[in-house]
Design an enzyme around this catalytic site. Structure first.
Site, short mmCIF file in Angstrom:
data_model
loop_
_atom_site.label_atom_id
_atom_site.label_comp_id
_atom_site.label_asym_id
_atom_site.label_seq_id
_atom_site.Cartn_x
_atom_site.Cartn_y
_atom_site.Cartn_z
N LYS A 170 13.04 32.20 64.16
CA LYS A 170 12.12 32.46 63.05
C LYS A 170 11.51 33.84 63.16
O LYS A 170 11.08 34.42 62.17
CB LYS A 170 10.95 31.47 63.10
N LYS B 19 19.39 34.43 70.30
CA LYS B 19 19.25 33.14 69.64
C LYS B 19 18.79 33.32 68.18
O LYS B 19 17.99 34.21 67.89
CB LYS B 19 18.18 32.40 70.47
N LYS C 238 8.06 35.35 75.70
CA LYS C 238 7.04 35.45 74.64
C LYS C 238 5.90 36.37 75.02
O LYS C 238 5.35 37.06 74.17
CB LYS C 238 6.48 34.06 74.30
P1 TYM Z 1 10.86 25.03 67.97
O1 TYM Z 1 9.88 24.83 66.87
O2 TYM Z 1 11.08 26.41 68.48
O3 TYM Z 1 12.28 24.46 67.52
C1 TYM Z 1 12.44 23.13 67.05
C2 TYM Z 1 13.77 22.59 67.54
O4 TYM Z 1 14.84 23.44 67.11
C3 TYM Z 1 15.62 23.82 68.23
N1 TYM Z 1 16.11 25.20 68.03
C4 TYM Z 1 17.39 25.56 68.14
N2 TYM Z 1 18.50 24.85 68.43
C5 TYM Z 1 19.67 25.53 68.44
N3 TYM Z 1 19.79 26.86 68.19
C6 TYM Z 1 18.69 27.61 67.90
N4 TYM Z 1 18.81 28.91 67.63
C7 TYM Z 1 17.42 26.95 67.87
N5 TYM Z 1 16.16 27.38 67.62
C8 TYM Z 1 15.37 26.29 67.72
C9 TYM Z 1 14.69 23.74 69.43
O5 TYM Z 1 15.42 23.58 70.63
C10 TYM Z 1 13.86 22.54 69.08
O6 TYM Z 1 14.50 21.35 69.49
N6 TYM Z 1 8.46 23.57 72.10
C11 TYM Z 1 9.23 23.08 70.97
C12 TYM Z 1 8.50 22.05 70.15
C13 TYM Z 1 7.96 20.89 70.91
C14 TYM Z 1 8.68 19.79 71.43
C15 TYM Z 1 7.71 18.94 72.03
C16 TYM Z 1 10.03 19.46 71.46
C17 TYM Z 1 6.63 20.68 71.18
N7 TYM Z 1 6.49 19.50 71.86
C18 TYM Z 1 8.07 17.76 72.68
C19 TYM Z 1 10.39 18.25 72.09
C20 TYM Z 1 9.42 17.43 72.69
C21 TYM Z 1 9.54 24.26 70.07
O7 TYM Z 1 8.90 25.27 70.10
O8 TYM Z 1 10.55 24.03 69.18
#
Ligand code: TYM
Length: 330
Positions: free
Chosen positions: A197, A194, A111
């Site tokens: 968004k 991957k 990032k």
């Molecule tokens: P975020 O917002 O990027 O994504 C949310 C969830 O979607 C999953 N994900 C994917 N899974 C499979 N293939 C993909 N291409 C893909 N893109 C996203 C992510 O693995 C996630 O589970 N840091 C985290 C949010 C967070 C969090 C937490 C998660 C903040 N605090 C505590 C668990 C526990 C994030 O940015 O997810």
């Protein structure tokens, strides 16, 4: 008691990767666990956000979760910033996390890119806030996509460090749950990237708000290769393997079963079937999401009630944690 915590960022559209990697599993876990699902707006501002867009995305993601099948009565759905304990515990954990542990985090490197010195301190400390999210509720299980695995290992290390520092088993070590056939959904345009968004090409992802015609068109245009048959070879044919994994996850089958089902068909048959399946599974979700977004008052009420319930647990645990650390409450 087993407790689930997971989070999603309110930055732009939810997509198929979020759904198959995380949200679909969140829905099934509701039957067995006490679940907290958090819209992580504090994480969102680790990169610049437009305030109006952030508010809109917070409502949109909440609507997406409900449309996908999260029951806001039995699960706690809330936005992170409104439960003060997240930032409060993150500070305490910041003070016991060695820089060396954070230097290993690959997501920060991706990032921040080349302009590392311009990246915000918050982006660097992002995984510590994530650990705080989970530990604030003493969650035992964390359902996520594969890309969050390294952050969860860090959360376990931080929990262990706290327990050792204060000589007590205060935090359970949270268990990552990376489930289903599509734990890492790849871009439809490039099987080595991957689905995300932030990809500039909308054809790289299926948004949960896409209508049937758009879903079908994106699958039809999805990159494959010049070979005629459907085979499952993730290393050599990543784009094809990705489509098979998506099919398998949507159908609740294994990737092997899907491959043998379409082994003798060409790509037009396979893509046609995948498009039908995706429209069947995602179409109602998109319609429900659009309907919910007509009722922002209802969405705000879901979040308000969620904040209240989450705060109840968070405030109690934070008081205990502050006493352990030695903060005097005169
Ligand atoms: P975020 O917002 O990027 O994504 C949310 C969830 O979607 C999953 N994900 C994917 N899974 C499979 N293939 C993909 N291409 C893909 N893109 C996203 C992510 O693995 C996630 O589970 N840091 C985290 C949010 C967070 C969090 C937490 C998660 C903040 N605090 C505590 C668990 C526990 C994030 O940015 O997810």
């Amino acid at each position: 008691m087993n407790r689930v915590f997971s989070g999603v960022q309110p930055t732009g559209n939810l997509h198929l990767g979020n759904y198959l990697g995380a949200i679909k599993n969140w829905v099934t876990m509701q039957a067995e666990y006490d679940c907290l699902y958090c819209i992580v707006d504090l994480h969102a501002i680790t990169v610049p956000q437009d305030p109006k867009a952030l508010q809109a995305a917070t409502r949109e993601v909440t609507a997406g979760l409900i449309a996908a099948g999260i029951d806001a009565k039995s699960s706690t759905v809330f936005n992170q910033s409104q439960v003060r304990g997240h930032a409060g515990l993150a500070w305490i954990l910041n003070c016991m996390t060695p820089l060396g542990w954070l230097n290993r985090m690959t997501q920060f490197k991706e990032k921040a890119g080349k302009a590392r010195d311009q990246a915000a301190l918050g982006l660097y400390a992002y995984p510590v806030l994530m650990a705080a999210d989970i530990l604030l509720y003493k969650a035992t299980h964390v359902p996520v996509g594969e890309d969050q695995k390294q952050h969860l290992e860090l959360a376990r290390d931080i929990a262990g460090a706290f327990n050792r520092n204060y000589g007590m088993e205060y935090f359970p070590l949270p268990e990552p749950m990376i489930l289903g056939a599509a734990t890492r959904v790849m871009s439809l345009r490039d099987g080595t990237k991957k689905m995300s968004k932030s990809d500039p090409s909308d054809y790289s992802r299926i948004n949960l708000t896409d209508d049937a015609a758009t879903i079908a068109l994106k699958i039809k245009k999805a990159k494959t290769d010049s070979e005629p048959n459907v085979t499952y070879e993730p290393e050599r044919r990543p784009e094809v393997a990705n489509l098979i994994d998506i099919y398998a996850a949507l159908a609740g089958q294994s990737s092997e079963t899907v491959t043998s089902l379409y082994a003798s068909s060409g790509f037009s048959t396979f893509k046609g079937a995948l498009a039908d399946l995706a429209v069947e599974k995602l179409g109602p979700l998109a319609a429900d999401m659009r309907r919910l977004l007509q009722h922002p008052d209802y969405i705000d009420e879901v979040l308000r009630a969620g904040v209240e319930r989450a705060s109840h647990i968070a405030d109690r645990n934070l008081r205990e944690i502050e006493a352990i650390v030695g903060f005097l409450k005169p």
